[in-house]
Motif scaffolding. Structure first.
Motif, PDB file in Angstrom:
ATOM      1  N   ASP A  18     -23.718 -14.740 -34.403  1.00  8.39           N
ATOM      2  CA  ASP A  18     -23.099 -14.531 -33.088  1.00  8.39           C
ATOM      3  C   ASP A  18     -21.583 -14.649 -33.192  1.00  8.39           C
ATOM      4  O   ASP A  18     -21.040 -15.420 -34.007  1.00  8.39           O
ATOM      5  N   GLY A  19     -20.896 -13.883 -32.347  1.00  6.93           N
ATOM      6  CA  GLY A  19     -19.468 -14.093 -32.193  1.00  6.93           C
ATOM      7  C   GLY A  19     -19.225 -15.364 -31.382  1.00  6.93           C
ATOM      8  O   GLY A  19     -20.166 -15.962 -30.843  1.00  6.93           O
ATOM      9  N   VAL A  20     -17.989 -15.806 -31.295  1.00  3.89           N
ATOM     10  CA  VAL A  20     -17.708 -17.062 -30.603  1.00  3.89           C
ATOM     11  C   VAL A  20     -16.492 -16.888 -29.693  1.00  3.89           C
ATOM     12  O   VAL A  20     -15.581 -16.104 -29.988  1.00  3.89           O
ATOM     13  N   ALA A  21     -16.549 -17.593 -28.578  1.00  6.23           N
ATOM     14  CA  ALA A  21     -15.380 -17.636 -27.675  1.00  6.23           C
ATOM     15  C   ALA A  21     -14.655 -18.941 -27.931  1.00  6.23           C
ATOM     16  O   ALA A  21     -15.198 -20.023 -27.695  1.00  6.23           O
ATOM     17  N   SER A  22     -13.452 -18.857 -28.462  1.00  4.22           N
ATOM     18  CA  SER A  22     -12.694 -20.057 -28.826  1.00  4.22           C
ATOM     19  C   SER A  22     -11.217 -19.804 -28.527  1.00  4.22           C
ATOM     20  O   SER A  22     -10.757 -18.653 -28.497  1.00  4.22           O
ATOM     21  N   PHE A  23     -10.481 -20.910 -28.299  1.00  4.61           N
ATOM     22  CA  PHE A  23      -9.050 -20.794 -28.004  1.00  4.61           C
ATOM     23  C   PHE A  23      -8.280 -21.739 -28.911  1.00  4.61           C
ATOM     24  O   PHE A  23      -8.764 -22.827 -29.259  1.00  4.61           O
ATOM     25  N   ARG A  24      -7.110 -21.296 -29.255  1.00  2.00           N
ATOM     26  CA  ARG A  24      -6.290 -22.075 -30.189  1.00  2.00           C
ATOM     27  C   ARG A  24      -5.809 -23.338 -29.505  1.00  2.00           C
ATOM     28  O   ARG A  24      -5.245 -23.291 -28.418  1.00  2.00           O
ATOM     29  N   ARG A  25      -6.053 -24.467 -30.155  1.00  2.27           N
ATOM     30  CA  ARG A  25      -5.656 -25.768 -29.618  1.00  2.27           C
ATOM     31  C   ARG A  25      -4.877 -26.522 -30.703  1.00  2.27           C
ATOM     32  O   ARG A  25      -5.467 -27.066 -31.630  1.00  2.27           O
ATOM     33  N   GLU A  26      -3.562 -26.477 -30.613  1.00  2.00           N
ATOM     34  CA  GLU A  26      -2.747 -27.199 -31.572  1.00  2.00           C
ATOM     35  C   GLU A  26      -1.604 -27.899 -30.848  1.00  2.00           C
ATOM     36  O   GLU A  26      -1.142 -27.448 -29.794  1.00  2.00           O
ATOM     37  N   LYS A  27      -1.173 -28.987 -31.438  1.00  2.00           N
ATOM     38  CA  LYS A  27      -0.072 -29.744 -30.858  1.00  2.00           C
ATOM     39  C   LYS A  27       1.192 -28.886 -30.795  1.00  2.00           C
ATOM     40  O   LYS A  27       1.508 -28.161 -31.745  1.00  2.00           O
ATOM     41  N   TYR A  28       1.853 -28.966 -29.686  1.00  2.00           N
ATOM     42  CA  TYR A  28       3.100 -28.243 -29.443  1.00  2.00           C
ATOM     43  C   TYR A  28       2.897 -26.726 -29.280  1.00  2.00           C
ATOM     44  O   TYR A  28       3.873 -25.970 -29.266  1.00  2.00           O
TER      45      TYR A  28
END
Length: 354
Positions: A18-28
């Motif tokens: 399956d594909g995935v729904a994800s978002f970039r989560r990084e400090k700053y």
């Protein structure tokens, strides 16, 4: 190893990840955007012809062949890993059919021929591919496609140029022993031969052909008498049939012409195309006849049969007449070469990359 020429198997290709729904989560880095990767491809199932295998016994007991699923996608633009394909090695001459539709899936006639049986599902798409100027935070993704699932019937049809046909104890096994290096069992009781035997007949240094000996047929084989029609399929790929006649049967009341015609009818009941194949008459065991009457007896049999094609008078036990027979077969095969398969066009290769 036991000779097995039929098997039923189930092949299941792997599902795509399956594909995935994800978002970039990084400090700053606030609002880093979508980074969901795609799923990996599911494993496919292939069949490969292998000349080192001569039986389907492995598939009589291992009936289910399942490829693994592809790995799902992950965040940080990571794509899922594709699953490994499964390779099923089968004897050259294996015919593969869909058991539900009776459609021919593949015919393995060349060594190392590779055919796709069940295609693995494509992986799903992650939300990385759905971003646009108007859709900055897409939550869409797709699931992986299911892999193909098929129930297949495997039929082994041996590859031979010449096939021996005849009643039990007609001397077919003795003939193949006399002209080749094959050593099938020979005994003085019916149905000594229980499975096909192949022999390479070498006429000259660079001239040879393959001869196949199958268990004998008797009248009523279509109704299951004797070993029935089970092994006649092994003559389907031959280019020439030799009808071997026992000219000295143990029972003096035996009507040889009736037996020969009965066998022809059994052949016709099984397959009209097989019945129409070129067929020569081979009168065997003539060493047991009075030498001064041999030709006269054989000529009378040919006349009573109404036989119009080629015939040979031999003794497989002593080898008399066998060399003449093999040279005639070789000449015939060289004059009637099978059609060569055409080279695939670039369009065919693109349509079937496997």
């Amino acid at each position: 190893m036991k000779f097995i020429d039929e098997a039923v198997i189930q092949v299941l290709a792997g599902k795509g990840g399956d594909g995935v729904a994800s978002f970039r989560r990084e400090k700053y880095i606030p609002k880093g955007g979508p980074d969901g990767g795609d799923g990996g491809r599911g494993g496919s199932v292939f069949a490969v012809a292998d000349r080192n295998i001569n039986t389907l016994i492995d598939y009589r007991f291992a009936r289910i062949h399942r490829a693994k699923n592809g790995q799902s996608g992950q965040g940080s633009d990571r794509y899922g890993k594709g699953a490994e394909d499964i390779i099923l090695r089968m004897p050259v001459g294996t015919l593969i059919k869909d058991i539900n539709t009776d459609e021919v899936v593949a015919d393995l006639v060349h060594d190392q021929q590779k055919v796709l049986l069940a295609k693995g599902g494509n992986g799903g798409i992650g939300n990385l591919h759905f971003k646009s100027s108007t859709n900055r935070a897409p939550r869409q993704f797709t699931f992986g496609e299911p892999g193909q699932e098929l129930e297949l019937k495997l039929e082994l049809k041996v590859l031979a140029d010449v096939g021996l046909l005849g009643m039990p104890n007609a001397g077919k096994s003795t003939l193949i022993r006399a002209v080749s290096a094959a050593r099938p069992k020979v005994a003085d009781y019916p149905f000594t031969t229980l499975h096909p035997n192949l022999g390479m007949v070498r006429v000259d240094q660079n001239r040879s052909f393959v001869m196949a000996d199958i268990p004998g047929l008797i009248e009523g084989a279509a109704e299951g008498v004797g070993l029935g029609h089970r092994f006649l399929k092994h003559l389907a790929r031959t280019r020439l049939l030799l009808h071997v006649i026992d000219m000295m049967p143990p029972n003096e009341e035996t009507d040889l012409v009736h037996e020969a015609r009965a066998l022809e009818q059994e052949l016709k009941k099984y397959d009209e195309a097989l019945y129409q194949k070129p067929r020569w008459l081979v009168m065997n065991k003539t060493d047991m006849m009075p030498q001064d009457q041999r030709d006269e007896i054989c000529q009378a049999f040919v006349k009573k049969m109404g036989w119009q094609d080629k015939y040979f008078i031999i003794s497989a036990l002593t080898g008399e007449g066998c060399q003449l027979l093999t040279y005639a077969i070789m000449d015939y095969l060289e004059q009637h070469l099978p059609p060569q398969p055409e080279d695939p066009t670039p369009e065919d290769e693109l349509a079937n990359p496997c």
